[in-house]
Design a protein around this motif. Structure first.
Motif, PDB file in Angstrom:
ATOM      1  N   SER A 126      -0.403   5.987   4.258  1.00  0.00           N
ATOM      2  CA  SER A 126       0.531   7.095   4.037  1.00  0.00           C
ATOM      3  C   SER A 126      -0.150   8.336   3.489  1.00  0.00           C
ATOM      4  N   MET A 127      -1.447   8.257   3.193  1.00  0.00           N
ATOM      5  CA  MET A 127      -2.209   9.428   2.757  1.00  0.00           C
ATOM      6  C   MET A 127      -2.655  10.290   3.933  1.00  0.00           C
ATOM      7  N   GLY A 128      -2.226   9.942   5.134  1.00  0.00           N
ATOM      8  CA  GLY A 128      -2.685  10.653   6.318  1.00  0.00           C
ATOM      9  C   GLY A 128      -3.853   9.951   6.969  1.00  0.00           C
ATOM     10  N   LEU A 129      -3.949   8.632   6.765  1.00  0.00           N
ATOM     11  CA  LEU A 129      -5.025   7.825   7.341  1.00  0.00           C
ATOM     12  C   LEU A 129      -4.390   6.687   8.146  1.00  0.00           C
ATOM     13  N   PRO A 130      -3.686   7.026   9.242  1.00  0.00           N
ATOM     14  CA  PRO A 130      -2.914   6.007   9.960  1.00  0.00           C
ATOM     15  C   PRO A 130      -3.761   4.962  10.664  1.00  0.00           C
ATOM     16  N   GLU A 131      -5.040   5.242  10.898  1.00  0.00           N
ATOM     17  CA  GLU A 131      -5.868   4.307  11.661  1.00  0.00           C
ATOM     18  C   GLU A 131      -6.661   3.349  10.780  1.00  0.00           C
ATOM     19  N   ILE A 132      -6.481   3.474   9.472  1.00  0.00           N
ATOM     20  CA  ILE A 132      -7.250   2.609   8.568  1.00  0.00           C
ATOM     21  C   ILE A 132      -6.663   1.207   8.557  1.00  0.00           C
ATOM     22  N   ALA A 133      -7.535   0.221   8.402  1.00  0.00           N
ATOM     23  CA  ALA A 133      -7.095  -1.177   8.270  1.00  0.00           C
ATOM     24  C   ALA A 133      -7.818  -1.788   7.075  1.00  0.00           C
ATOM     25  N   ILE A 134      -7.083  -2.510   6.244  1.00  0.00           N
ATOM     26  CA  ILE A 134      -7.665  -3.186   5.078  1.00  0.00           C
ATOM     27  C   ILE A 134      -7.490  -4.681   5.275  1.00  0.00           C
ATOM     28  N   ARG A 135      -8.609  -5.353   5.388  1.00  0.00           N
ATOM     29  CA  ARG A 135      -8.591  -6.787   5.659  1.00  0.00           C
ATOM     30  C   ARG A 135      -9.326  -7.525   4.549  1.00  0.00           C
ATOM     31  N   SER A 136      -8.789  -8.647   4.116  1.00  0.00           N
ATOM     32  CA  SER A 136      -9.447  -9.441   3.081  1.00  0.00           C
ATOM     33  C   SER A 136      -9.702 -10.838   3.601  1.00  0.00           C
ATOM     34  N   GLU A 137     -10.791 -11.434   3.132  1.00  0.00           N
ATOM     35  CA  GLU A 137     -11.108 -12.803   3.519  1.00  0.00           C
ATOM     36  C   GLU A 137     -11.734 -13.524   2.339  1.00  0.00           C
ATOM     37  N   MET A 138     -11.609 -14.838   2.346  1.00  0.00           N
ATOM     38  CA  MET A 138     -12.226 -15.656   1.300  1.00  0.00           C
ATOM     39  C   MET A 138     -13.657 -15.976   1.718  1.00  0.00           C
ATOM     40  N   VAL A 139     -14.615 -15.700   0.837  1.00  0.00           N
ATOM     41  CA  VAL A 139     -16.022 -15.967   1.119  1.00  0.00           C
ATOM     42  C   VAL A 139     -16.608 -16.785  -0.024  1.00  0.00           C
TER      43      VAL A 139
END
Length: 408
Positions: A46-59
């Motif tokens: 919503s900051m004007g970054l519509p193409e960003i993706a935040i992904r988390s994984e267990m390592v």
């Protein structure tokens, strides 16, 4: 207000970075059900970054589980100023006002540090690494997560920076990077021989903007423990940030940090062949050179002669200078030194106006938040002499002036 305060303790055994922080907070959110990567992604988009993706994984890092955060976005080459990032945060309609204010505070700390090291102003300085989308997502995501988790107080362990050299936008620099070192002023540093950048400017800025208690973990009832993974794999230890979330009893958000902690070095030497005048001069020189405290303790030396233990309390940065002063300006031939944890009340110098003139005093905040004001004796003595009255009369006038200020 008494009661419990939701408190986060940052255990920075392997330093701190923006992605480590966000990973640890997402791990806490998964345990408490209060926040996840998808909710953070919505806020950042919503900051004007519509193409960003935040992904988390267990390592796994050296056998320990931790959450690794991945920020995915199209390539960009923008160098942003503070006002660009401020505008992005302000226009976000999926971020709470409290989270926005925290994000602003973190970025302002970064801007102040960058401006200081580059001899610029916060308006003119432009961000390189920390102005990139992934760093913006780390910082704003951290603010969103901390607000969602209800964190009202932050404490941190001493912070290792690592060692060696790294390459940044301005070329090859020593660890800690200049902005990181500037941000860590006033925060206890832990020694580390690991040849890597363990603490980044983003991680340091998060602590600078949020932490009020430094040293050991405060007393609290634990609710959850989150682990955030760094990008590097270290052979010496697990490259993870541990954040412990709990409830601290019997205070409020301000009083959690009323007792601060840091680590200092104590220098001491036994002396039995030095004149009182020479010792007094040595003590004066030590205080002028940055000693936090200097005192003398009577003792009986090994041959039955009366002597003194000269003690200087030093910040880590002044140890070498103070040792040289002791050797040069006393008859010491050996100095013991050891590191100690120190707890101290928050304090600042305040000046009150009296009928006799201005009087300085030390304002300290007690553990439960109550203020205490102590008059500077030198000011009281000087005014008493100039007004032909007693120092006690000056103290009474100053205390009355301070009480009037607090009641107004």
């Amino acid at each position: 207000m008494n009661g419990s305060v939701t408190t986060a303790f940052f255990d920075c055994h392997s330093g701190i970075s923006g992605d480590m922080t966000l990973g640890a907070l997402i791990d806490l959110g998964a345990q408490t059900g209060q926040i996840d990567a998808a909710a953070i992604e919505t806020g950042v988009r919503s900051m004007g970054l519509p193409e960003i993706a935040i992904r988390s994984e267990m390592v796994k890092k050296n056998g320990f589980r931790a959450v690794k955060v991945h920020i995915e976005h199209p390539p960009e080459h923008a160098h942003r100023h503070l006002h660009h990032i401020t505008e992005m945060i302000d226009r976000a309609d999926q971020i709470s006002e409290e989270a926005k204010q925290l994000a602003h505070r973190i970025f302002r700390r970064l801007a102040e540090a960058e401006a200081k090291v580059h001899g610029s102003t916060i308006e003119k300085v432009h961000f390189h690494e920390v102005g990139a989308i992934d760093s913006i997502a780390d910082i704003v995501g951290t603010a969103i997560a901390m607000e969602a988790l209800g964190i009202k107080a932050v404490a941190t362990s001493p912070v290792p920076t690592g060692s060696g050299k790294i390459t940044i936008a301005h070329g090859l620099v020593s660890v800690p990077a200049p902005a990181t070192a500037e941000l860590l002023k006033g925060i206890p540093i832990a020694a580390s021989d690991i040849q890597a950048e363990l603490t980044t400017p983003t991680g340091a800025a998060i602590l600078k903007a949020t932490a009020t208690h430094f040293g050991n973990m405060p007393a609290m009832t634990l609710a959850a423990v989150g682990y955030g993974a760094g990008s590097k794999d270290l052979s010496e230890q697990a490259n993870v940030l541990r954040v412990l979330l709990g409830e601290a009893e019997g205070g409020d958000a301000e009083s959690i940090g009323a007792v601060e902690s840091d680590r200092v070095v104590v220098l001491e030497t036994n002396i039995d062949d030095c004149s009182p005048e020479q010792l007094a001069d040595c003590a004066r020189r030590l205080l002028s050179a940055g000693a936090l405290d200097v005192f003398q303790t009577p003792c009986v030396m090994k041959k039955g002669r009366s002597g003194v233990v000269l003690t200087a309390v030093s910040p880590n940065s002044s140890v070498a200078v103070l040792e040289q002063i002791i050797f040069a300006h006393s008859t010491s031939i050996g100095i013991r030194r050891y590191s100690v944890d120190r707890h101290k009340l928050q304090r600042k110098v305040e000046t009150v106006e009296t009928a006799y003139g201005p009087v300085r005093g030390k304002l300290v905040i007690l553990p439960k938040g109550e203020p205490r004001f102590s008059i500077e004796d030198d000011d009281a003595a000087a005014l008493a002499e100039s007004h032909q009255t007693t120092a006690q009369e000056i103290r009474i006038a100053a205390e009355q002036a301070w009480r009037s200020l607090t009641q107004s």
